[in-house]
Design an enzyme around this catalytic site. Structure first.
Site: not given
Ligand code: PXP
Length: 240
Positions: A7, A9-10, A18, A43, A45, A49-50, A70, A100-101, A151, A190, A212-213
């Site tokens: 993921n 997103d970040h 910025r 994702h 949103r 936001r990202h 997502e 976050t979710t 999931e 997650h 992701g994170h």
């Molecule tokens: N799966 C889903 C459905 C999510 O919403 C997220 C967070 O966007 C993730 C996985 C990934 O989570 P993390 O960033 O904590 O790894």
């Protein structure tokens, strides 16, 4: 072996801090693939936001592995997904004020609305996964809604300590077995990190992990390709 969805997103979160054009999640997707990602997850949103709409378009044209979008179960997002046609859409709950979710999708209480979205996406040729808590009733409703995959929300496991961690892990094992019996593809994600992913990746029947994170955090110090490769190596070791 569980495949690895990364993921990104970040990466976009840093760019949006910025409101400029770097770092580009499209570059991140390329490097994640070089590191061994089997799937790129983003994702979109409602508050943008990202990830931005432009990111989706360029990712769709450039990602060569599975693209997993997502999004919330709202008409705007379902229409965007149908037009984009990623291989997979994962429907998630979304609250604007959340960091976050938070929980899984409540399929039990929203079965007909979710079933309608699932059908619309599948008619467009998209596989649909539902992000749910590890409970039997959510799995049964996911089957009734016609999902291709679930999931399992691993947040409660990731946040638990000591004996509670074992309890949360057992729930995920049971949910995986239940999902497999119902002939669903079983994904999980997650809060997974380099330190806590091993017991989850070792569960028989888990097909895909979305992380992701933790990977993006580590990439700041060692580069994204290396960070993905490290995670992929852990998954490989869990399967042998
Ligand atoms: N799966 C889903 C459905 C999510 O919403 C997220 C967070 O966007 C993730 C996985 C990934 O989570 P993390 O960033 O904590 O790894």
């Amino acid at each position: 072996m569980a495949t690895l969805g990364v993921n990104i997103d970040h990466v976009a979160t840093v760019r949006q801090a910025r409101q400029t054009n770097e770092p580009d999640p499209v570059w991140a997707a390329a490097l994640a693939q070089l590191g061994g990602a089997d799937c790129i997850t983003v994702h979109l949103r409602e508050d943008r936001r990202h990830i931005q709409d432009r990111d989706l378009r360029v990712l769709k044209d450039t990602v060569t592995v599975k693209l997993n979008l997502e999004c919330a179960v709202v008409p705007e997002m379902i229409d965007i997904a149908c037009a984009l046609q990623p291989e997979q859409v994962c429907l998630v709950p979304e609250r604007r004020e959340e960091v976050t979710t938070e929980g899984g999708l409540n399929v039990v209480d929203n079965e007909s609305r979710i079933k309608q979205a699932v059908e619309q996406l599948q008619t467009a040729g998209i596989r649909v996964s539902l992000f749910i808590d590890a409970t039997a009733d959510q799995i049964n409703s996911s089957v009734a809604a016609g999902a291709d995959a679930i999931e399992i929300h691993t947040g409660p496991y990731a946040n638990a300590t000591g004996v509670n961690c074992e309890k949360e892990l057992s729930k995920i094992v049971l949910a995986t077995q239940h999902g497999k019996k119902a002939e669903l593809e079983v994904h999980a994600g997650h809060g997974l990190t380099y330190n806590n992913v091993q017991p989850i990746a070792s569960i028989a029947g888990i097909d895909e992990l979305n992380i992701g994170h933790s990977i993006v955090s580590r990439s700041i110090f060692c580069g994204l390709q290396n960070a993905v490769r490290e995670m992929k190596d852990i998954l490989l070791r869990c399967s042998s």
